[in-house]
Design a protein around this motif. Structure first.
Motif, PDB file in Angstrom:
ATOM      1  N   LEU A   1       1.733   6.773  -6.920  1.00  0.00           N
ATOM      2  CA  LEU A   1       0.730   7.767  -7.314  1.00  0.00           C
ATOM      3  C   LEU A   1       1.233   9.190  -7.056  1.00  0.00           C
ATOM      4  CD1 LEU A   1      -2.513   5.973  -6.099  1.00  0.00           C
ATOM      5  CD2 LEU A   1      -1.830   6.403  -8.473  1.00  0.00           C
ATOM      6  N   LEU A   2       1.914   9.393  -5.942  1.00  0.00           N
ATOM      7  CA  LEU A   2       2.483  10.717  -5.646  1.00  0.00           C
ATOM      8  C   LEU A   2       3.530  11.107  -6.682  1.00  0.00           C
ATOM      9  CD1 LEU A   2       2.864  10.630  -1.761  1.00  0.00           C
ATOM     10  CD2 LEU A   2       1.435  12.183  -3.093  1.00  0.00           C
TER      11      LEU A   2
ATOM     12  N   LEU B   1      -3.472   0.753  -6.842  1.00  0.00           N
ATOM     13  CA  LEU B   1      -3.807   0.528  -5.426  1.00  0.00           C
ATOM     14  C   LEU B   1      -4.169  -0.923  -5.148  1.00  0.00           C
ATOM     15  CD1 LEU B   1      -5.814   3.784  -4.660  1.00  0.00           C
ATOM     16  CD2 LEU B   1      -3.512   3.194  -3.872  1.00  0.00           C
TER      17      LEU B   1
ATOM     18  N   GLU C   1       0.836  -1.205   0.000  1.00  0.00           N
ATOM     19  CA  GLU C   1       0.000   0.000   0.000  1.00  0.00           C
ATOM     20  C   GLU C   1       0.870   1.254   0.000  1.00  0.00           C
ATOM     21  OE1 GLU C   1      -2.976   2.038   3.147  1.00  0.00           O
ATOM     22  OE2 GLU C   1      -3.364  -0.077   2.707  1.00  0.00           O
ATOM     23  N   GLY C   2       1.937   1.241   0.789  1.00  0.00           N
ATOM     24  CA  GLY C   2       2.853   2.381   0.833  1.00  0.00           C
ATOM     25  C   GLY C   2       3.537   2.610  -0.504  1.00  0.00           C
TER      26      GLY C   2
ATOM     27  N   ALA D   1       2.349   1.711  -3.459  1.00  0.00           N
ATOM     28  CA  ALA D   1       1.329   2.173  -4.405  1.00  0.00           C
ATOM     29  C   ALA D   1       1.064   3.665  -4.216  1.00  0.00           C
ATOM     30  CB  ALA D   1       0.041   1.368  -4.233  1.00  0.00           C
ATOM     31  N   GLU D   2       0.962   4.110  -2.972  1.00  0.00           N
ATOM     32  CA  GLU D   2       0.721   5.523  -2.705  1.00  0.00           C
ATOM     33  C   GLU D   2       1.910   6.373  -3.151  1.00  0.00           C
ATOM     34  OE1 GLU D   2      -0.388   5.697   1.413  1.00  0.00           O
ATOM     35  OE2 GLU D   2      -2.320   4.745   1.035  1.00  0.00           O
ATOM     36  N   ALA D   3       3.130   5.867  -2.940  1.00  0.00           N
ATOM     37  CA  ALA D   3       4.323   6.591  -3.381  1.00  0.00           C
ATOM     38  C   ALA D   3       4.340   6.720  -4.904  1.00  0.00           C
ATOM     39  CB  ALA D   3       5.579   5.884  -2.888  1.00  0.00           C
TER      40      ALA D   3
ATOM     41  N   ARG E   1      -5.650   4.073 -11.365  1.00  0.00           N
ATOM     42  CA  ARG E   1      -5.508   4.243  -9.914  1.00  0.00           C
ATOM     43  C   ARG E   1      -5.917   2.961  -9.184  1.00  0.00           C
ATOM     44  NH1 ARG E   1      -4.914   8.394  -6.708  1.00  0.00           N
ATOM     45  NH2 ARG E   1      -5.203   9.908  -8.367  1.00  0.00           N
TER      46      ARG E   1
ATOM     47  N   ASP F   1       1.810  12.053  -9.896  1.00  0.00           N
ATOM     48  CA  ASP F   1       1.179  13.358  -9.714  1.00  0.00           C
ATOM     49  C   ASP F   1       2.221  14.476  -9.773  1.00  0.00           C
ATOM     50  OD1 ASP F   1      -1.143  15.070  -9.044  1.00  0.00           O
ATOM     51  OD2 ASP F   1      -0.032  15.385  -7.164  1.00  0.00           O
TER      52      ASP F   1
END
Length: 192
Positions: free
Chosen positions: A147-148, A166, A140-141, A143-145, A162, A151
């Protein structure tokens, strides 16, 4: 609850502060003659501190209450280690429920310590539950990194992409995508 489950029900109030626990223990006059509701209160004043992992394994619910009631104490490290031992010893469904409850109720210092033990790998996990929890947290970490990073580079990410990012639980694949994200021109390039 009494009508739904067709069994006796009690009002249990879990408190993290002694003053609040004392206030919550005050009987409530319900208005009907003879009906006075006296909540059962679990708080720092009457929940024992559980720091022994074996005691926690033998009474996991008590370990949960101990972590909530005493999570701000100086013994928070021993309390959370005992709690993790209890979570390792029970079924995954209950362990997730208990972990979520404790994380929600702990003060910041206790929550950070428990999260560090569960996610940073400083605790030797014995059960599939814990190994799965840690793996999911790491994925999860990542995946979030990812996406950041996309972005920050100004790359548009559709809801479908997305969801794919995720929903990925494979750390190796996420690492590959993170490396590609440095040079791709579109999110489609990331997956090809």
């Amino acid at each position: 609850m009494r009508a739904r489950a067709r069994c006796p029900a009690i009002l249990l109030v879990v408190c993290t502060e002694s003053a609040v626990a004392q206030w919550c223990a005050t009987p409530i006059e319900m208005g009907h003659p003879g009906w006075r509701l006296a909540p059962v209160v679990a708080g720092p004043h009457n929940v024992p501190v559980v720091t022994d992992p074996l005691a926690a394994v033998n009474a996991p619910e008590l370990a949960v209450l101990s972590a909530v009631a005493h999570g701000g104490d100086v013994e928070v490290q021993a309390i959370t280690k005992a709690l993790l031992a209890a979570l390792e010893a029970i079924d995954e469904r209950r362990a997730r429920l208990y972990a979520d409850f404790v994380l929600m109720m702990l003060p910041e210092a206790g929550r950070k310590h428990l999260e560090e033990l569960m996610i940073a790998g400083t605790y030797e996990y014995q059960s599939g539950f814990a190994r799965k929890y840690v793996a999911e947290g790491k994925a999860e970490g990542r995946a979030e990194a990812l996406l950041l990073m996309l972005d920050a580079r100004g790359i548009a990410v559709s809801e479908e992409a997305r969801g794919r990012i995720l929903g990925c639980a494979e750390s190796a694949r996420l690492d590959e995508w993170i490396q590609r994200a440095v040079t791709v021109e579109s999110v489609d390039d990331l997956f090809s």
